[in-house]
Design an enzyme around this catalytic site. Structure first.
Site, mmCIF file in Angstrom:
data_model
loop_
_atom_site.group_PDB
_atom_site.id
_atom_site.type_symbol
_atom_site.label_atom_id
_atom_site.label_comp_id
_atom_site.label_asym_id
_atom_site.label_seq_id
_atom_site.Cartn_x
_atom_site.Cartn_y
_atom_site.Cartn_z
ATOM 1 N N HIS A 120 1.759 -44.842 24.293
ATOM 2 C CA HIS A 120 1.122 -45.485 25.453
ATOM 3 C C HIS A 120 -0.298 -44.985 25.673
ATOM 4 O O HIS A 120 -0.887 -45.240 26.710
ATOM 5 C CB HIS A 120 1.949 -45.233 26.729
ATOM 6 C CG HIS A 120 3.270 -45.946 26.711
ATOM 7 N ND1 HIS A 120 4.347 -45.542 27.472
ATOM 8 C CD2 HIS A 120 3.700 -47.008 26.005
ATOM 9 C CE1 HIS A 120 5.374 -46.352 27.255
ATOM 10 N NE2 HIS A 120 5.013 -47.257 26.363
ATOM 11 N N CYS A 128 -14.346 -48.088 27.179
ATOM 12 C CA CYS A 128 -15.078 -49.179 27.837
ATOM 13 C C CYS A 128 -14.417 -50.514 27.501
ATOM 14 O O CYS A 128 -14.179 -50.831 26.323
ATOM 15 C CB CYS A 128 -16.540 -49.199 27.351
ATOM 16 S SG CYS A 128 -17.444 -50.641 27.958
ATOM 17 N N CYS A 149 -19.609 -47.775 31.762
ATOM 18 C CA CYS A 149 -19.950 -47.288 30.418
ATOM 19 C C CYS A 149 -21.415 -46.830 30.334
ATOM 20 O O CYS A 149 -22.320 -47.587 30.712
ATOM 21 C CB CYS A 149 -19.718 -48.426 29.409
ATOM 22 S SG CYS A 149 -20.181 -48.000 27.724
ATOM 23 N N CYS A 152 -23.111 -49.490 27.704
ATOM 24 C CA CYS A 152 -23.379 -50.917 27.970
ATOM 25 C C CYS A 152 -23.194 -51.294 29.432
ATOM 26 O O CYS A 152 -23.399 -52.456 29.797
ATOM 27 C CB CYS A 152 -22.448 -51.782 27.101
ATOM 28 S SG CYS A 152 -20.760 -51.850 27.756
ATOM 29 N N ASN A 215 18.898 -35.048 28.306
ATOM 30 C CA ASN A 215 18.593 -35.704 29.578
ATOM 31 C C ASN A 215 19.671 -35.271 30.583
ATOM 32 O O ASN A 215 20.847 -35.271 30.228
ATOM 33 C CB ASN A 215 18.642 -37.233 29.379
ATOM 34 C CG ASN A 215 18.000 -37.986 30.531
ATOM 35 O OD1 ASN A 215 18.108 -37.587 31.685
ATOM 36 N ND2 ASN A 215 17.301 -39.065 30.219
ATOM 37 N N ALA A 234 15.332 -30.467 30.042
ATOM 38 C CA ALA A 234 14.777 -30.246 28.699
ATOM 39 C C ALA A 234 14.543 -28.767 28.403
ATOM 40 O O ALA A 234 14.961 -28.267 27.344
ATOM 41 C CB ALA A 234 13.475 -31.039 28.566
HETATM 42 N N1 APR Z 1 14.510 -32.937 31.473
HETATM 43 C C1 APR Z 1 14.835 -34.025 30.729
HETATM 44 N N2 APR Z 1 14.887 -35.295 31.223
HETATM 45 C C2 APR Z 1 14.610 -35.447 32.547
HETATM 46 C C3 APR Z 1 14.271 -34.362 33.388
HETATM 47 C C4 APR Z 1 14.218 -33.074 32.802
HETATM 48 N N3 APR Z 1 13.909 -31.985 33.534
HETATM 49 N N4 APR Z 1 14.063 -34.850 34.657
HETATM 50 C C5 APR Z 1 14.254 -36.200 34.584
HETATM 51 N N5 APR Z 1 14.595 -36.555 33.328
HETATM 52 C C6 APR Z 1 14.881 -37.905 32.807
HETATM 53 C C7 APR Z 1 15.439 -38.876 33.825
HETATM 54 O O1 APR Z 1 16.863 -38.749 33.892
HETATM 55 C C8 APR Z 1 15.016 -40.222 33.210
HETATM 56 O O2 APR Z 1 15.966 -40.651 32.245
HETATM 57 O O3 APR Z 1 13.634 -38.457 32.402
HETATM 58 C C9 APR Z 1 13.700 -39.877 32.504
HETATM 59 C C10 APR Z 1 12.470 -40.358 33.259
HETATM 60 O O4 APR Z 1 12.529 -41.772 33.308
HETATM 61 P P1 APR Z 1 11.161 -42.601 33.336
HETATM 62 O O5 APR Z 1 10.231 -42.059 34.342
HETATM 63 O O6 APR Z 1 11.529 -44.051 33.360
HETATM 64 O O7 APR Z 1 10.501 -42.231 31.944
HETATM 65 P P2 APR Z 1 10.422 -43.055 30.626
HETATM 66 O O8 APR Z 1 11.732 -43.542 30.193
HETATM 67 O O9 APR Z 1 9.667 -42.187 29.706
HETATM 68 O O10 APR Z 1 9.496 -44.307 30.989
HETATM 69 C C11 APR Z 1 8.155 -43.960 31.345
HETATM 70 O O11 APR Z 1 7.377 -46.099 31.942
HETATM 71 O O12 APR Z 1 5.930 -46.944 33.442
HETATM 72 C C12 APR Z 1 6.121 -46.675 32.105
HETATM 73 O O13 APR Z 1 4.389 -46.323 30.582
HETATM 74 C C13 APR Z 1 5.090 -45.686 31.607
HETATM 75 O O14 APR Z 1 5.434 -44.136 29.755
HETATM 76 C C14 APR Z 1 5.854 -44.535 31.057
HETATM 77 C C15 APR Z 1 7.236 -45.053 30.988
#
Ligand code: APR
Length: 246
Positions: A120, A128, A149, A152, A215, A234
């Site tokens: 991402h 820009c 920018c 430009c 997770n 994690a």
């Molecule tokens: N350790 C591991 N996992 C964790 C922890 C932790 N301490 N705390 C929360 N989580 C998990 C949650 O259970 C959930 O499954 O992390 C995940 C976070 O979910 P999201 O915020 O939806 O993250 P993600 O799946 O990466 O999607 C994020 O959404 O808006 C877009 O582009 C944006 O990259 C971003 C993406």
């Protein structure tokens, strides 16, 4: 979660021939960066339309101050946590060959990971919208907004994808390539709700990889592709795995 599960997962990772990692916002939660979804999440506090490309282009004076507040003032203070360092060490030990991240916080790179595919993009760079000039956010003057920018005069934006933007082609191809080669994919902290990012662990599974998910909650991956779900935060899980990965 039993120590046998941890030991079993560590053995699979240690004996892997082409291990990859796929991370989401959850890996940075213990660095103080809230997830995008769930309790205390980014989208429960800020309106996601601020990161909608069309809206940003027509309301830069509204969007830029909030983008600065979230991604530079707030995220900017975050430091890598034990999970980022554990993933970097697994790469240094020749186990992890590639790390695909949905995160734009640069914490994997700051922890020492080198083969990082930014699915991402990355908030540390600005781009820009008119001439594609890039510069590091650290070198820009964020006290005068919106940012334009220096080459430009076009509108600048953080170099991560907004809603309505395409995934960077090179990152997509490298990530898919890593998934097809992998025999183990460690999925850390992702809901699996965001497409096409969620296709990466699915492609690893399709290619025969063992999916090890870290997770504290279940995700869309858990019932669908996960072989071993190490339920926990994690940094805690990597602390336990490291006892058997030495
Ligand atoms: N350790 C591991 N996992 C964790 C922890 C932790 N301490 N705390 C929360 N989580 C998990 C949650 O259970 C959930 O499954 O992390 C995940 C976070 O979910 P999201 O915020 O939806 O993250 P993600 O799946 O990466 O999607 C994020 O959404 O808006 C877009 O582009 C944006 O990259 C971003 C993406």
């Amino acid at each position: 979660m039993s120590s046998t599960e941890i030991q079993n997962a560590a053995e699979i990772i240690r004996l892997s021939k082409h291990c990859m990692a796929f991370t989401g916002a959850g890996v940075s939660v213990e660095s103080g960066i809230p997830p995008f979804r769930g309790e205390n999440s980014i989208w429960s506090r800020y309106d996601p339309s601020l990161l909608e490309l069309r809206y940003f282009k027509s309301h830069p004076e509204t969007c830029w101050p909030v983008i600065k507040e979230i991604f530079y003032d707030f995220f900017g203070k975050a430091k890598p946590n034990a999970a980022h360092y554990a993933l970097a060490k697994l790469e240094q030990d020749g186990i992890i060959r590639a790390l695909v991240t949905q995160n734009i916080d640069n914490l994997h790179q700051e922890a020492g990971s080198r083969e990082v595919y930014e699915f991402h993009g990355n908030s540390q760079r600005l781009v820009c919208l008119q001439c594609d000039f890039h510069e590091m956010a650290a070198e820009a003057d964020l006290s005068v907004l919106p940012l334009y920018c220096p080459k430009c005069g076009g509108l600048m934006k953080p170099d991560f994808i907004f809603f309505g933007e395409q995934i960077p082609e090179k990152a997509y191809q490298l990530s898919m390539g890593a998934a097809r080669k992998s025999d183990v994919c460690i999925v850390v902290g992702s809901t699996g709700e965001v497409m096409p990012a969620a296709l990466i662990p699915a492609e690893a599974k399709r290619s025969g990889a063992v999916i090890i998910e870290i997770n504290p909650e279940e995700s869309l991956f858990t019932r669908d592709i996960t072989d071993i779900h190490l339920r926990g935060k994690a940094s805690e899980i990597f602390g336990l795995l490291n006892q058997y990965l030495k």
